[in-house]
Design a protein around this motif. Structure first.
Motif, short mmCIF file in Angstrom:
data_model
loop_
_atom_site.label_atom_id
_atom_site.label_comp_id
_atom_site.label_asym_id
_atom_site.label_seq_id
_atom_site.Cartn_x
_atom_site.Cartn_y
_atom_site.Cartn_z
N GLN A 397 0.84 -1.21 0.00
CA GLN A 397 0.00 0.00 0.00
C GLN A 397 0.87 1.25 0.00
OE1 GLN A 397 -3.52 0.42 2.72
NE2 GLN A 397 -2.35 2.15 3.56
N LYS A 398 0.50 2.21 -0.83
CA LYS A 398 1.17 3.50 -0.85
C LYS A 398 0.36 4.50 -0.04
CE LYS A 398 3.25 2.77 -5.41
NZ LYS A 398 3.37 3.29 -6.80
N GLY A 399 1.04 5.29 0.79
CA GLY A 399 0.34 6.26 1.61
C GLY A 399 -0.53 5.57 2.65
N VAL A 400 -1.64 6.23 3.01
CA VAL A 400 -2.56 5.66 4.00
C VAL A 400 -3.96 5.60 3.38
CG1 VAL A 400 -1.20 6.62 5.89
CG2 VAL A 400 -3.20 7.88 5.06
N LEU A 401 -4.74 4.68 3.92
CA LEU A 401 -6.15 4.60 3.55
C LEU A 401 -6.98 4.79 4.81
CD1 LEU A 401 -6.52 1.54 1.11
CD2 LEU A 401 -6.48 3.97 0.53
N LEU A 402 -7.91 5.71 4.76
CA LEU A 402 -8.88 5.89 5.84
C LEU A 402 -10.21 5.31 5.37
CD1 LEU A 402 -9.41 7.09 8.69
CD2 LEU A 402 -10.24 9.15 7.51
N VAL A 403 -10.61 4.22 6.00
CA VAL A 403 -11.83 3.52 5.61
C VAL A 403 -12.98 4.02 6.48
CG1 VAL A 403 -12.93 1.27 5.28
CG2 VAL A 403 -10.45 1.52 4.97
N ARG A 404 -14.05 4.42 5.84
CA ARG A 404 -15.22 4.91 6.55
C ARG A 404 -15.87 3.81 7.38
NH1 ARG A 404 -18.45 7.87 1.67
NH2 ARG A 404 -20.00 6.39 2.42
N PRO A 405 -16.73 4.15 8.33
CA PRO A 405 -17.41 3.11 9.11
C PRO A 405 -18.25 2.16 8.28
CG PRO A 405 -17.57 5.23 10.22
CD PRO A 405 -16.98 5.50 8.87
N ASP A 406 -18.67 2.57 7.07
CA ASP A 406 -19.46 1.68 6.23
C ASP A 406 -18.61 0.91 5.23
OD1 ASP A 406 -18.87 3.90 4.70
OD2 ASP A 406 -20.92 4.29 4.04
N GLY A 407 -17.28 0.92 5.39
CA GLY A 407 -16.43 0.04 4.62
C GLY A 407 -15.95 0.55 3.28
#
Length: 430
Positions: A397-407
């Protein structure tokens, strides 16, 4: 003051109630019917809905009491002329943990959801109808059929295709009702056919169906479906086309094909979800599932309550509803029984939505169940408060991923932008 008043206790209303309750949001859910509804009605749970039910804590019972769809068997002149499947069996994978459509009568789905809601301290209030409401900048005041006046911050109409909430809002319900396309629907008992097949009588080559009997898992009941052609005696219909004798009719209804969508999903502090916002043909098994997805999208946004999140509900869900209506209508016109990637709702997302930032913004992230919180996939020692859990980034993975509460991915980029993104959504990170 109640924070959210939910009108309607079908799968949409119950999903929303659970989503709010597990976040500690004060709510009430009212249902005008004096009893919980019977009947199998919507019986197909799509793979995306199963992921939602996993996150809500009900997937074990859903799978234990439901079943994959049986083999289809078609007859003509008393002989089997065709067998096939709606969907080929598939093994679970990391990207699709629940690959198969699960059959579950709607009455049982609702019972499982009600039990989960009870675990969270709430129950459906039966026999109570919302007869009117007013709203202003501070909240909504609803009048109930028992004479009670309820003050709430938000009201959600999940009260079906004939929604009193939608009508009271004056929101148009554009589309068509096809009076000539009517269907008889019933839950029946018969010893004359096996329970290992979905039995069909008609000319499948011409895509003409006269009558069908589908065994409902965990019961001794079949769901009967038949086009309505003027004859409403179920036994006579079966005598004519199938030669099957009924021993009991447990429940029955008549269905008219409605294809409609509300012109708005939100008016001020009042929201529409599920069939109150969009009604479909039964083709493709989309209606119940789309309503569950509406509620799953709306629940966490109501819990946070910021303007940007509340505005995004309509902006994100209206295009999805329009797409699904088109899909189910096409499958109806083609008399197509298939269930595949097109109907599973796994490929739907919010790529062009107002909350989506970065190349993967709006993309579904399989297997990430936030339990009501955001999930940050990042190799970091930073912490972002109780609303965000931090997990290691997957390899590559590059950078970061912010996953919402609904996926779905909300933010895809450098970690330096995470706090600003959450702040814009009204999420505290202290």
């Amino acid at each position: 003051m109640t924070h959210v008043l939910i009108v309607g206790s079908g799968p949409t209303g119950l999903t929303l109630a659970i989503e709010l309750a597990r976040r500690g949001v004060d709510l009430r859910i009212v249902e005008k019917s004096p009893v919980h509804p019977e009947g199998a009605r919507g019986k197909g749970l799509q793979p995306r809905t199963l992921e939602v039910f996993h996150d809500m804590g009900v997937i074990d019972e859903i799978l234990a009491t439901g079943a994959a769809y049986p083999l289809l068997r078609s007859y003509k002149d008393g002989q089997v002329i065709w067998e096939g499947r709606m969907q080929e069996p598939k093994e679970p994978s990391e990207s699709v943990p629940y690959p198969e459509l699960i059959m579950q009568p709607q009455w049982r789905t609702e019972r499982i959801l009600r039990d989960r809601l009870a675990e969270l301290g709430h129950e459906v209030e039966l026999g109570i109808e919302v007869t009117g409401f007013e709203q202003d900048a501070e909240g909504v005041t609803a009048t109930l059929s028992n004479g009670e006046r309820v003050s709430c911050a938000y009201l959600v109409g999940a009260d079906g295709g004939r929604s009193t909430v939608r009508k009271a809002l004056g929101v148009g319900f554009a589309g068509e009702t096809f009076e000539s396309e009517r269907m008889l629907l019933a839950d029946v008992k018969t010893p004359d056919v096996d329970r290992d097949h979905w039995h069909l009588w008609g000319d499948m080559a011409a895509r003409t169906l006269h009558v069908a009997l589908c065994p409902l898992p965990g019961t001794d009941v079949f769901q009967l479906t038949a086009p309505y052609t003027g004859e409403d005696d179920l036994q006579r219909i079966l005598d004519t086309h199938a030669g099957v004798k009924l021993t009991e009719v447990v429940w029955r209804s008549e269905y008219r094909v409605n294809i409609r969508m509300a012109e708005r999903f939100r008016v001020g502090r009042v929201f529409l979800a599920g069939d109150a916002a969009h009604v479909h043909s039964p083709a493709g098994g989309q209606g119940l599932n789309t309503g569950v997805q509406d509620a799953y999208n709306l629940g966490w946004k109501l819990a946070v309550g910021s303007d940007v999140l509340l505005d995004s509900y309509e902006q994100e869900r209206m295009p999805i509803a329009e797409h699904v209506l088109g899909l189910s209508t096409r499958l109806l016109r083609e008399a197509d029984l298939k269930r595949d990637e097109e109907t599973q709702q796994l490929n739907l997302g919010y790529w062009y939505g107002p909350l989506s930032v970065g190349p993967r913004g709006g993309e579904r992230v399989p297997g990430v169940y936030g339990g009501g919180r955001f999930t940050l996939l990042a190799d970091t020692s930073e912490r972002y408060g109780d609303a965000v859990r931090v997990l290691p980034a997957p390899e590559g993975q590059k950078g970061v991923l912010l996953v919402r509460p609904d996926g779905y991915v909300g933010y895809d980029g450098d970690e330096a932008g995470v706090r600003d993104y959450l702040s814009r959504l009204g999420v505290e990170t202290a």
